[in-house]
Each structure stands twice: as structure tokens, then as C-alpha cells.
Design an enzyme around this catalytic site. Sequence first.
Site, PDB file in Angstrom:
ATOM      1  CG  ASP A  67      40.338  37.700  39.703  1.00  0.00           C
ATOM      2  OD1 ASP A  67      41.247  38.520  39.911  1.00  0.00           O
ATOM      3  OD2 ASP A  67      39.143  38.017  39.509  1.00  0.00           O
ATOM      4  CG  ASP A  73      36.394  30.437  41.669  1.00  0.00           C
ATOM      5  OD1 ASP A  73      37.610  30.679  41.766  1.00  0.00           O
ATOM      6  OD2 ASP A  73      35.518  31.012  42.355  1.00  0.00           O
ATOM      7  CD  GLU A  96      34.541  36.715  40.229  1.00  0.00           C
ATOM      8  OE1 GLU A  96      33.814  37.410  40.942  1.00  0.00           O
ATOM      9  OE2 GLU A  96      35.505  36.053  40.655  1.00  0.00           O
ATOM     10  CD  GLU A  97      35.106  32.372  38.269  1.00  0.00           C
ATOM     11  OE1 GLU A  97      35.132  32.969  39.358  1.00  0.00           O
ATOM     12  OE2 GLU A  97      36.125  32.252  37.531  1.00  0.00           O
ATOM     13  CG  ASP A 118      31.369  36.095  42.484  1.00  0.00           C
ATOM     14  OD1 ASP A 118      31.976  36.883  43.238  1.00  0.00           O
ATOM     15  OD2 ASP A 118      31.816  34.984  42.156  1.00  0.00           O
ATOM     16  CG  LEU A 120      32.788  29.708  45.656  1.00  0.00           C
ATOM     17  CD1 LEU A 120      31.499  29.049  46.200  1.00  0.00           C
ATOM     18  CD2 LEU A 120      33.885  28.669  45.628  1.00  0.00           C
ATOM     19  CG  ASP A 121      31.875  37.150  47.042  1.00  0.00           C
ATOM     20  OD1 ASP A 121      32.667  37.860  46.399  1.00  0.00           O
ATOM     21  OD2 ASP A 121      31.554  37.372  48.222  1.00  0.00           O
ATOM     22  CD  GLU A 285      32.250  40.785  43.090  1.00  0.00           C
ATOM     23  OE1 GLU A 285      32.861  41.746  42.588  1.00  0.00           O
ATOM     24  OE2 GLU A 285      32.841  39.810  43.585  1.00  0.00           O
TER      25      GLU A 285
HETATM   26  P1  AFP Z   1      37.787  36.351  45.676  1.00  0.00           P
HETATM   27  O1  AFP Z   1      36.459  35.832  45.183  1.00  0.00           O
HETATM   28  O2  AFP Z   1      38.837  36.395  44.592  1.00  0.00           O
HETATM   29  O3  AFP Z   1      38.242  35.686  46.930  1.00  0.00           O
HETATM   30  O4  AFP Z   1      37.556  37.909  46.027  1.00  0.00           O
HETATM   31  C1  AFP Z   1      36.545  38.216  46.949  1.00  0.00           C
HETATM   32  C2  AFP Z   1      36.217  39.685  46.774  1.00  0.00           C
HETATM   33  O5  AFP Z   1      35.852  39.951  45.450  1.00  0.00           O
HETATM   34  C3  AFP Z   1      35.132  40.137  47.740  1.00  0.00           C
HETATM   35  O6  AFP Z   1      34.188  39.164  48.009  1.00  0.00           O
HETATM   36  C4  AFP Z   1      35.914  40.522  48.978  1.00  0.00           C
HETATM   37  O7  AFP Z   1      35.253  41.485  49.768  1.00  0.00           O
HETATM   38  C5  AFP Z   1      37.193  41.091  48.379  1.00  0.00           C
HETATM   39  O8  AFP Z   1      37.370  40.452  47.098  1.00  0.00           O
HETATM   40  C6  AFP Z   1      38.413  40.789  49.217  1.00  0.00           C
HETATM   41  O9  AFP Z   1      39.492  41.462  48.593  1.00  0.00           O
HETATM   42  P2  AFP Z   1      40.945  41.392  49.248  1.00  0.00           P
HETATM   43  O10 AFP Z   1      41.422  39.980  48.998  1.00  0.00           O
HETATM   44  O11 AFP Z   1      41.733  42.443  48.498  1.00  0.00           O
HETATM   45  O12 AFP Z   1      40.806  41.706  50.703  1.00  0.00           O
END
Ligand code: AFP
Length: 340
Positions: A67, A73, A96-97, A118, A120-121, A285
Site C-alpha cells: 500500500d 501514515d 500496519e506500517e 492501524d 491511520l485507517d 482491524e
Molecule cells: P486505506 O487505509 O488504505 O485507505 O484503506 C482503508 C481500508 O483498509 C478500510 O478502512 C476501508 O473500509 C477499506 O480499506 C476501503 O477499501 P476500498 O478502497 O477498496 O473501498
Amino acid sequence: MAAEKMGTTLSTFIIDEQRRLGDQASGLFTGLLNDIAIACKGISNLVNKGDLAGVLGTTGTENTMGDAQKKMDLIANDLFIDALENNGHCAGMASEELDNVLCLPEGKPRGPYLVTFDPLDGSSNMDINMDVGAIFSVLKAPEGVQCPTAEDFSRPGVEQVAAGYCLYGPSSMLVLTTGNGVNGFTLCSSIGEFILTHPNMEIPEDTSEFAINMSNQRFWEQPVKDYIADCIQGEEGPLGKRYNMRWVAAMVGEIHRILIRGGIFMYPIDERNREAGGKLRLLYEGNPMAMIVEAAGGAAYTGYERILEVKPNGDPHQRVPVIMGSKNEVEKAMDYHRNA
Ligand code: AFP
């Protein structure tokens, strides 16, 4: 004008929890939760400043799962590590990082807990000024462990002693469970304290609102295709009611909405991520959010088993499919899997 009503701060709440636990509580658990709250305050401060603090954009690097890493992050990750490694409440961390689990540097005081997070989700929302959050989970460290291994973190979610998240939205809210209900605290930035604003949060058992990334529909397994198709058929369909849809692309935002007004959140296994086991990660998560959802009266499954009973495989970044939220709606979605 009357002084702003202070109410119960997170620190007071945690100390009262400690009293409730009696002499089982050494104060180290209280200290650990306060460390996590400090990290969340530090992240809130920078997220709220956005471009003014120079925290938008990417670093040009990728995390272990490929990612793209956003500047925030890594900043959020450092804030968690700094808050946790100096006070003797924690023996190690998984993030996660970070490629691997983190053993505290030589000379740092150790404590009896392991923390996964995580930091910064939903970080892909940072540059568009939408919801982001932090998710954390706390496990007891095995007795006497000075430098935990990935194996020490590889424990089913039922063994978590605390779980929570901090949502950086219009306000910053920290939501926490230590197994005795779920409580929400709003950050009062003028005094730097989280104030209890949402005591005893409970998820409505029924809902008419689903959250799923519809662009993945062609990749889903048949039970998910059938369930969502029936939701979309509305009143004339077999589920007999009109559904609404939400997708904020940040699990923290989805789960907070569900805690407030109900709903079902789904990131199911699909043809693209079947090998990997899903998209979302189990330790920082799936498990923490499942503990929160269940403690608030909801349900949390992979589609085939209870998330909190999934047997970890030793990979700190193990992935898991997720179906969680309002109990009766999750059971409906699970029936499509059971009857497949
Ligand atoms: P990021 O942290 O890379 O933005 O991903 C967020 C996540 O892990 C979760 O929090 C969301 O519900 C999901 O991914 C969103 O996934 P999509 O981008 O495939 O919709």
C-alpha cells in the site's frame, strides 16, 4: 456564561474502571490506555491542521503489503510508537506500517501488554479531507516476555483485553471497550481532554443501511451477490424493505456510524483477494472492531465463522473477510452463506 460543563474525562473513566476491577488492576492498564489517548490526541492535532502542518501527500514508499504510504501514515505510526515505548506499560507492538512486530529498544521500560494498531485507517481519505481514524487492540503479553515475537501476537480476538478507535471527523472521538460495554469520548481541544459524551453505546439490532464497495460486485462470492441483490430489490424483494447505502472508505467511519444508528459493514472475500484471505487485517482491524461491535450488542463474522474465533496464522498482517454490524441484519447476511 456558565463554565463549559466538564463531565467525565477519559482518564477519570479509566481510573474508575480500574477501581471496578479491584486489585487485579495494577494501574499499568490505566497507564497504557492513557498512552494510547496521548497518541490519538497528537494525531488529531495534525490531521485537523492538514496542509497547514504539511502532512498531506505521499512519501513515495509502500508498506509491507504494497500500500502506498501517506506522510500522515508514518507520522501517526511514530506518534503511537513514541507514546507506547517510554512509559513501561507495553512490551511490544504490531502496526500496519511496520513490516514486523516491534520489540522495544534496549533500555526502554517493559510492561505486561502488547498493542496492535492501524495508526491511520482510511488514509487515502487524508488528501480529500474525509474521515480517517486510528484502530487499536490490546493483548496481555505472555509472562516474562522481554522481546515479543509475531507468535506472541498470534492470538484469537477473544483474548483481547481492550479495543478501540479514534475517529478524526468533524470532531475527534475515541471509542473504547475493555469488555464491559462501549463508551465514546469527544476530544475537547481547548483543554486537551477526551470527555465522556456517549456512555454505553449500543448498536440497534435492525437496520436498512448497508456499506460495501459496490465496484467489487463481480468479484464477490454468490451469497454476498444474492444478499446485496435482495437488499437492492427493496420493498418488492424478499427482504421486504427499502435499503440505503453508505461507503466512506474508512472502516473507522463505517463502524462509528453503525454504533450510532445501526447498519451492516461488509468487506467480504472476493476473487481478487481470495489467496490473500481478504482485504482487511485481522490483528489491527478485524479483531478490535469485532470486539467493539460485539460489546455493543452487534455481530461480527467472516462469512463463515465468528471473527473473534479466527485462528491467527503467525503473520501480523493476516487478512480477514468482514461482515459486521446490527445483529439481526448480520444474521440475515450469514443465512445466505449458511444456505449456499
Ligand atoms: P486505506 O487505509 O488504505 O485507505 O484503506 C482503508 C481500508 O483498509 C478500510 O478502512 C476501508 O473500509 C477499506 O480499506 C476501503 O477499501 P476500498 O478502497 O477498496 O473501498
